[in-house]
Design a protein around this motif. Structure first.
Motif, PDB file in Angstrom:
ATOM      1  N   ALA A 278      -7.043   3.195   6.626  1.00 30.67           N
ATOM      2  CA  ALA A 278      -6.209   1.985   5.892  1.00 30.67           C
ATOM      3  C   ALA A 278      -5.418   0.859   6.820  1.00 30.67           C
TER       4      ALA A 278
ATOM      5  N   ALA B 294      -6.023  -2.824   7.216  1.00 29.51           N
ATOM      6  CA  ALA B 294      -5.105  -3.747   7.047  1.00 29.51           C
ATOM      7  C   ALA B 294      -4.812  -4.746   8.258  1.00 29.51           C
TER       8      ALA B 294
ATOM      9  N   MET C 206       0.875  -1.181  -0.078  1.00 31.25           N
ATOM     10  CA  MET C 206      -0.002  -0.083  -0.205  1.00 31.25           C
ATOM     11  C   MET C 206       0.859   1.328   0.165  1.00 31.25           C
TER      12      MET C 206
ATOM     13  N   LEU D 139      -6.212  -1.652  -1.036  1.00 29.48           N
ATOM     14  CA  LEU D 139      -5.558  -0.617  -1.835  1.00 29.48           C
ATOM     15  C   LEU D 139      -6.429   0.649  -2.229  1.00 29.48           C
TER      16      LEU D 139
ATOM     17  N   ARG E 248       1.014   4.215  -2.982  1.00 27.98           N
ATOM     18  CA  ARG E 248       0.848   5.418  -2.863  1.00 27.98           C
ATOM     19  C   ARG E 248       2.151   6.323  -3.452  1.00 27.98           C
TER      20      ARG E 248
ATOM     21  N   ALA F 103      -6.629   2.620   0.706  1.00 31.34           N
ATOM     22  CA  ALA F 103      -5.369   3.551   0.811  1.00 31.34           C
ATOM     23  C   ALA F 103      -5.256   4.842   0.212  1.00 31.34           C
TER      24      ALA F 103
END
Length: 682
Positions: A555, A559, A458, A545, A462, A548
């Motif tokens: 996020a 996770a 992730m 994803l 980003r 994120a």
């Protein structure tokens, strides 16, 4: 689906929060300071003292140095810096680092930040690690790191330094000038008073009475000159740097040289200056107290004030100095090179002249006479500043033994898998495999903290959008595991990492063996349900994803679908819901072989792509595999072999059980039948 995810990477934009407002920031500033005015639109504010005077700067790190953390977002901290570059305070504003969000909590992170207080930006600050800090002879100033969070605190440290240096370069002259030179004690040069004067090694300020009158001209003190001797100058000042021994020997008697040597031994960072005033100024007022700051003198360098202090030495001059100086006013001042003073660069000594106006309650007026000073470089040694290693190089040095051991293990493991038939053909293959998995759990997982996670994926996702993948460089141990997993990804598909290098996957395998020892039933879901469960991983990956980018503040919570942090990083020392989730999957694995890996694991879902990208088909097959022989398919614990005998590499964990059967003439059905046919009489 994968195309949609890639498109999402490029459509999503960086999500940076705007700098805090005055209302948000003001309560964070520690007394006796208060928030001043905004300096720019990047979160930098002036800092005021209790009297309203300028005291330094206050700023956030994220707008100035948005280094991405493992969450993909910068760690934002508040820094209070005084005008001399010292940290008054560093405090946490916001962070989304996985280890601190719901693992260790923020308390150790806040304790780490408290270490900056009192240190200067001029100091070579580095973060130590739980694996060892620098030696006693190191020039570096070590800050204690946080166990299990080394990479995150390195990111925070780099953010603090980058933001602080940006402010210092723009707003604070001279702070980043580097270490000051030290007197060269071995430099010997024959000097005497005349040569000192001829070479300009003695600074001289001479002010006659007419010049003094001119300075006060036009003020109410113009006619308040007092009783001055017209035959003597008002100021006749000589200044000599006593730091270099060659200069000190030229002007001082032996007893004073011995006293200077004693001071140098006690305070090696003090630069001493001899002042000889042969005029009528007197250097200090009658109220002056020795060993304090002189009240008629100030000094500056680069526009910043220098801290002058009397050295409390009564100097005796060398006999060959002029007689006019022997009875003059003498004083030794000291300046601290640790505070940024550099005697080889121009600086200015200012003498203050005072006149009083009035009889009963006289009013004081003053003028200043500057003297520029600079000692030649040849008398000094300029130490090279400690080379600042990059975060990656520093982490490499700190974890060198672990990295060498890991690299050796990975090389041997890959070599063994390249010769998979020999490995699978070992009589003690199962104990060997379990020994390798035990090493993965103990060294790679619990000790090295090398458990790969979807959180890193992730952060990289980003980083591709926001620019910068520096987050990977803060943990070389994990990066080496990622590199090996990538190589295995291309060679074997998901099997290398998922089957051999994942600590939590290895724990599940041990749990399954424990289930066999306890004679627990082995449960396999029906084929239709098993195929449906295979899609739960890609769905989880897509959701993570998307979160994120769309809602990064959630996020880290999402996770937690991965039990890796709880089981491997935190050793189950977490609140009960997290511990129950991780332990529950291990219990499930006792009856359903590696259930998490084969269903919900988002990282495993990403690794499945390797099943389509591998370079070749590594698992040997025979024409009889699948028709009529079904032994390998039945024995495959992962369900990675189709009824037709083909290997589904996107589901294969490279356990080599089928290779062992394939190469064993006593197990492989086609080989057994062929041997029987060969034994029949013709």
């Amino acid at each position: 689906m994968w195309r949609a995810l890639i498109l999402l990477f490029f459509l999503a934009g960086p999500l940076y929060a705007a700098p805090l407002t005055r209302a948000d920031l003001a309560p964070m500033v520690l007394a006796p300071y208060e928030l001043g005015e905004a300096v720019n639109d990047r979160g930098v504010w002036s800092l005021r003292n209790s009297g309203g005077g300028e005291a330094g700067y206050v700023f956030e790190t994220a707008p100035l140095a948005p280094l991405p953390g493992f969450s993909g977002a910068p760690i934002n901290m508040l820094v209070m810096l005084d005008l001399e570059g010292r940290f008054l305070n560093v405090r946490l504003i916001a962070q989304n680092e996985p280890i601190f969000v719901s693992g260790l909590g923020e308390a150790p992170f806040r304790a780490f930040l408290e270490q900056y207080r009192g240190h200067s930006i001029n100091e070579p600050l580095v973060v130590g690690t739980p694996y060892g800090a620098g030696g006693a002879a190191s020039d570096n100033v070590y800050l204690d790191g946080v166990t299990k969070a080394t990479a995150s605190v390195r990111i925070a440290h780099e953010s603090i330094l980058a933001a602080t240096l940006a402010v210092a370069r723009e707003k604070m002259q001279g702070v980043g000038a580097g270490p000051a030179p030290e007197p060269d004690l071995a430099h010997d040069e024959p000097l005497e008073w005349r040569s000192l004067m001829e070479q300009g090694l003695v600074g001289r300020l001479r002010v006659a009475e007419p010049a003094l009158d001119a300075a006060f001209k036009g003020t109410k003190w113009a006619d308040d000159g007092g009783d001055l001797d017209p035959a003597r100058p008002y100021i006749d000042l000589y200044v000599i740097d006593l730091g270099p021994p060659a200069l000190a020997r030229a002007v001082l008697a032996q007893d004073s040289l011995d006293e200077i040597a004693d001071v140098r031994a006690r305070a090696p960072d003090d630069e001493l200056y001899l002042l000889i005033e042969a005029g009528q100024h007197g250097l200090v007022s009658p109220d002056f107290v020795r060993n304090t700051a002189p009240d008629r003198m100030t000094a500056t360098q680069d526009g910043l004030p220098l801290a002058l202090r009397d050295a409390d030495i009564l100097p005796e001059l060398a006999e060959d100095l002029p007689a006019s100086l022997q009875d003059a006013t003498k004083m030794v001042l000291r300046l601290d090179r640790r505070l940024g003073f550099d005697p080889t660069r121009p600086w200015e000594l200012n003498l203050q002249a005072i006149r009083l106006h009035g009889m009963l309650m006289p009013e004081a007026g003053s003028v200043h006479f500057p003297l520029g000073l600079q000692t030649p470089e040849r008398f000094f040694l300029r130490p090279s500043p400690p080379e600042r290693l990059s975060p990656f190089a520093e982490a490499l040095r700190n974890r060198a033994p672990d990295l060498w051991l890991l690299a050796g293990f990975l090389a041997l493991l890959m070599a063994a898998l390249l010769a998979q038939s020999r490995l699978a053909g070992l009589r003690a293959y199962t104990p060997v495999r379990l020994a390798i998995l035990a090493f993965v759990v103990g060294f790679v997982g619990f000790w090295g903290q090398g458990q790969l996670s979807i959180v890193t994926v992730m952060a990289v996702a980003r980083g591709l959008v926001a620019g910068g993948l520096e987050v990977l460089l803060y943990d070389p141990f994990g990066l080496l595991v990622w590199a090996a997993a990538g190589a295995g990804f291309v060679l074997w598909g998901r099997g290398f990492f998922c089957g051999w290098l994942c600590p939590f996957g290895a724990l599940q395998e041990f749990a399954h063996h424990l289930g066999r020892l306890l004679h627990l039933p082995r449960i396999e879901p029906p084929p239709s349900l098993a195929r449906a469960l295979l899609w739960s991983g890609p769905v989880a990956l897509a959701g993570l994803l998307a979160t994120a980018f769309v809602a990064p503040q959630h996020a880290e919570t999402i996770a937690e679908i991965e039990p890796f942090k709880t089981a491997i990083t935190m050793h189950f020392a977490r609140p009960w819901p997290y511990a129950l989730w991780a332990a529950g999957w291990l219990l499930v694995s006792m009856v359903w072989f590696k259930g998490f890996c084969r269903s919900l694991c988002p990282l495993g879902a990403m690794m499945r792509i390797g099943g389509f990208l591998r370079l070749r088909q590594w698992i040997p097959r025979r024409p009889e595999c699948g028709s009529p022989c079904q032994l390998c398919r039945v024995r495959c614990a992962y369900g990675a072999i189709s009824p037709q005998g083909k290997i589904r590499y996107s589901e294969c964990f490279q356990c080599l059980d089928c290779v062992k059967i394939h190469d064993d003439p006593t197990l492989c059905v086609p080989l057994v039948l062929e041997a029987k046919r060969a034994r029949r009489p013709s």
